[in-house]
Design a protein around this motif. Structure first.
Motif, short mmCIF file in Angstrom:
data_model
loop_
_atom_site.label_atom_id
_atom_site.label_comp_id
_atom_site.label_asym_id
_atom_site.label_seq_id
_atom_site.Cartn_x
_atom_site.Cartn_y
_atom_site.Cartn_z
N ARG A 62 0.82 -1.21 0.00
CA ARG A 62 0.00 0.00 0.00
C ARG A 62 0.85 1.26 0.00
N GLU A 63 1.98 1.18 0.74
CA GLU A 63 2.84 2.36 0.91
C GLU A 63 3.40 2.85 -0.42
N GLU A 64 3.57 1.93 -1.37
CA GLU A 64 4.20 2.30 -2.64
C GLU A 64 3.20 2.69 -3.71
N ALA A 65 1.91 2.57 -3.42
CA ALA A 65 0.91 2.75 -4.48
C ALA A 65 0.42 4.19 -4.56
N ASP A 66 0.12 4.63 -5.80
CA ASP A 66 -0.50 5.95 -5.99
C ASP A 66 -1.99 5.90 -5.72
N PHE A 67 -2.57 4.71 -5.92
CA PHE A 67 -4.01 4.54 -5.70
C PHE A 67 -4.22 3.27 -4.88
N VAL A 68 -4.83 3.43 -3.71
CA VAL A 68 -5.11 2.27 -2.87
C VAL A 68 -6.62 2.09 -2.80
N LEU A 69 -7.07 0.89 -3.21
CA LEU A 69 -8.50 0.61 -3.23
C LEU A 69 -8.82 -0.48 -2.21
N HIS A 70 -9.79 -0.22 -1.33
CA HIS A 70 -10.21 -1.21 -0.35
C HIS A 70 -11.51 -1.83 -0.80
N ASN A 71 -11.48 -3.12 -1.07
CA ASN A 71 -12.70 -3.83 -1.46
C ASN A 71 -13.26 -4.49 -0.19
N THR A 72 -14.31 -3.88 0.34
CA THR A 72 -14.72 -4.18 1.72
C THR A 72 -15.81 -5.25 1.84
N CYS A 73 -15.95 -5.74 3.07
CA CYS A 73 -16.95 -6.74 3.44
C CYS A 73 -17.68 -6.23 4.69
N CYS A 74 -18.95 -6.56 4.83
CA CYS A 74 -19.68 -6.11 6.02
C CYS A 74 -20.48 -7.25 6.64
N ILE A 75 -20.05 -8.48 6.40
CA ILE A 75 -20.82 -9.65 6.86
C ILE A 75 -20.91 -9.68 8.38
N ARG A 76 -19.84 -9.29 9.04
CA ARG A 76 -19.83 -9.20 10.51
C ARG A 76 -19.16 -7.89 10.91
N ASP A 77 -19.43 -7.48 12.13
CA ASP A 77 -18.92 -6.21 12.61
C ASP A 77 -17.39 -6.12 12.51
N ASN A 78 -16.70 -7.23 12.84
CA ASN A 78 -15.23 -7.15 12.83
C ASN A 78 -14.66 -6.96 11.42
N ALA A 79 -15.35 -7.50 10.41
CA ALA A 79 -14.90 -7.31 9.03
C ALA A 79 -14.96 -5.83 8.67
N GLU A 80 -16.03 -5.20 9.12
CA GLU A 80 -16.24 -3.79 8.81
C GLU A 80 -15.23 -2.90 9.54
N ARG A 81 -15.02 -3.24 10.82
CA ARG A 81 -14.08 -2.43 11.62
C ARG A 81 -12.67 -2.51 11.06
N LYS A 82 -12.29 -3.70 10.62
CA LYS A 82 -10.95 -3.89 10.06
C LYS A 82 -10.75 -3.00 8.83
N ALA A 83 -11.75 -3.00 7.96
CA ALA A 83 -11.65 -2.21 6.72
C ALA A 83 -11.55 -0.72 7.05
N LEU A 84 -12.43 -0.24 7.92
CA LEU A 84 -12.43 1.19 8.24
C LEU A 84 -11.14 1.59 8.96
N GLY A 85 -10.65 0.70 9.81
CA GLY A 85 -9.40 0.96 10.52
C GLY A 85 -8.24 1.14 9.55
N ASN A 86 -8.18 0.27 8.56
CA ASN A 86 -7.09 0.36 7.59
C ASN A 86 -7.20 1.58 6.69
N VAL A 87 -8.43 1.95 6.36
CA VAL A 87 -8.61 3.15 5.54
C VAL A 87 -8.15 4.37 6.34
N THR A 88 -8.51 4.41 7.61
CA THR A 88 -8.15 5.55 8.46
C THR A 88 -6.63 5.66 8.60
N TRP A 89 -5.96 4.51 8.64
CA TRP A 89 -4.51 4.49 8.74
C TRP A 89 -3.87 5.18 7.54
N LEU A 90 -4.49 5.03 6.37
CA LEU A 90 -3.96 5.65 5.15
C LEU A 90 -4.00 7.17 5.20
#
Ligand code: SAH
Ligand code: SF4
Ligand code: F3S
Length: 470
Positions: A62-90
């Motif tokens: 991710r660090e080397e990319a000009d465009f980072v795309l997160h293809n997310t899942c929302c089946i359970r709360d933890n899947a969603e939290r993980k995705a949002l956490g990683n997006v926020t880190w960016l």
């Protein structure tokens, strides 16, 4: 109504592909982070295919990319939290490198109210689009890159089928092939029907042409994908069933066929017979039970009882004795009593699964089960899932040990993670087997004799080949 994207729409996207290639200062590299199920993994291959057509190349991190795309899942709360956490880190990376473009797509974006939430609470996200808009990626990314404006596109209507998009497949040996999109089952705990829309089957001609091309490209194994493959073809003309599609797919000469996922209520005798008579269909059947309690199954809207489920499992075993069964199980569904949970344990004992995916029920906003009374306290669910995992572990151990001494066909896919002199691949039962081999084995289907069993994998020895198994 189902609608295929038109030639004009495809051409319009291709025009954006060309325009993007010539856009001064455009992003050159991309990185896709994928969460969730095989559907999402395959969607990422399609998204990558489009990005490559746009002249971009994959960045290893991710660090080397000009465009980072997160293809997310929302089946359970933890899947969603993980995705949002990683997006926020960016967001922090973007402070150092303001040219970074951040995108989110997939099931989470399609959730009700999520598009507004992204707009308001995540101002550093440049591009967001839902599962129904994927084919428009060239246009959406062009707009985000050209004007540096935020682009949010979520279509309510998900009845569009996109054929003819480029696919950048992760593996030259194994390929996902979507046979249907969406789900009509509305299990009361599940968000998939809301974020993936109604069931839509692809035309058999389109599917079979794709498989024929894969055979020509040297692919060894296909995985046919759908949320409920057993209801394939219901809305198509010509009396198509999943069993018929399997028979046609087998005629292409593809060496191995797998599929995901089957709903027990729609598992027909025709399908069981077809599996028994078609050697290229691998000896693994994933049949999610969710619970062993009739009361809970009813509240889940699953349309079967434990007895009916057992009947289907037994029919499979009777027709295909060496088949490996796996399942998904949920503990802590609202109202689940100790007795209900014990029914699930009893089911696990009776079926004797190779393995099981076990989940703690996670309430999803907008689904009927989320507003049921009697939600189960987390500590009760945690204790139950521990017991369930332990119960299944015994069966996994037993089932794996019973394979010692047998000969298995292994599609070799990689080096073993721990040891460079060991190769790894899966047998028909979908269990990993490690054996001593060389890089030249990768991509081949080899006979391997099982010599020992670990907790979740097998250890084998390559057999001397008398004839080619390719
Ligand atoms: N269509 C497939 C898979 C759906 S999602 C099927 O019907 O089996 C994969 C698994 O996630 C489900 O089988 C179920 O066990 C689990 N799951 C779905 N929603 C869940 C929720 N809200 N909480 C916990 N597990 C869930
Ligand atoms: Fe969800 Fe049920 Fe559809 Fe599977 S069948 S995707 S669990 S609603
Ligand atoms: Fe998740 Fe969507 Fe699959 S919610 S499990 S990625 S269909």
């Amino acid at each position: 109504m189902i609608r295929k994207i038109t030639e004009e729409e495809l051409l319009a996207q291709q025009a954006y592909v060309r325009a993007f290639r010539h856009l001064p200062g455009r992003p050159e590299t991309y990185h896709i982070v994928t969460y969730g199920c095989q559907m999402n993994a395959h969607d990422s291959e399609k998204l990558a295919g489009m990005l490559e057509a746009m002249g971009m190349t994959a960045a290893p991190t991710r660090e080397e990319a000009d465009f980072v795309l997160h293809n997310t899942c929302c089946i359970r709360d933890n899947a969603e939290r993980k995705a949002l956490g990683n997006v926020t880190w960016l967001k922090e990376i973007k402070k150092i490198r303001p040219s970074l473009l951040i995108g989110v797509c997939g099931c989470m974006v399609q959730e009700k109210g999520m598009a507004e939430k992204i707009l308001n609470q995540y101002p550093f996200i440049d591009l967001a689009f839902g599962t129904g808009n994927q084919y428009k990626l060239p246009e959406l990314l062009y707009r985000a890159a050209e004007k540096r404006e935020r682009v949010v596109a979520v279509e309510e209507e998900q009845s569009t089928l996109a054929e003819g998009l480029p696919i950048r497949r992760e593996s030259p040996w194994q390929a996902y092939v979507t046979i249907m999109y969406g789900c009509n089952n509305f299990c009361t705990y599940c968000i998939v029907p809301y974020v993936r829309g109604r069931e839509r089957s692809r035309e058999p001609g389109d599917i079979l042409r794709e498989v024929e091309q894969l055979v020509r490209d040297g692919t060894k194994e296909i995985m046919l994908l759908g949320q409920n493959v057993n209801s394939y073809g219901r809305e198509l003309a010509g009396g198509w069933t999943f069993a018929k599609l399997l028979r046609e797919a087998a005629k292409t000469g593809i060496p191995r066929i797998r599929f995901m996922t089957s709903h027990p209520k729609d598992l027909t005798d025709e399908l069981i017979e077809t599996i028994a008579q078609t050697p290229s269909v691998q000896r693994h059947f994933h049949l999610p039970a969710q619970s062993g309690s009739d009361r809970i199954l009813k509240a889940m809207n699953r349309h079967y009882t434990a007895e009916k489920y057992l009947d289907r499992a037994e029919a499979l075993r009777a027709a295909v004795p060496d088949i490996g069964l796996t399942t998904d199980l949920i503990v802590g569904f609202p109202g689940e009593t100790e007795a209900d949970f014990e029914d699930t344990l009893a089911l696990v004992e009776k079926v004797d699964y190779d393995s099981a995916f076990t989940f703690i029920y996670s309430p999803r906003v907008g689904t009927p089960a989320a507003s049921l009374p009697d939600q189960i306290p987390p500590e009760v669910s945690a204790e139950r899932i521990d017991r369930l995992i332990k119960a299944q572990e015994q069966h996994t151990e037993k089932r794996l040990n019973a394979l010692i001494g047998t000969r298995q066909e292994v599609l070799v896919t990689d080096f073993s993670r721990r040891d460079e002199t060991m190769m790894t691949g899966k047998c028909g039962r979908n269990i990993s087997i490690n054996f001593r081999g060389t890089k030249a084995d990768i991509g081949r289907i080899l006979p391997v004799r099982v010599v020992s069993a670990g907790r979740t994998t097998l250890r084998g020895e390559k057999e001397i080949q008398e004839a080619s198994h390719e």
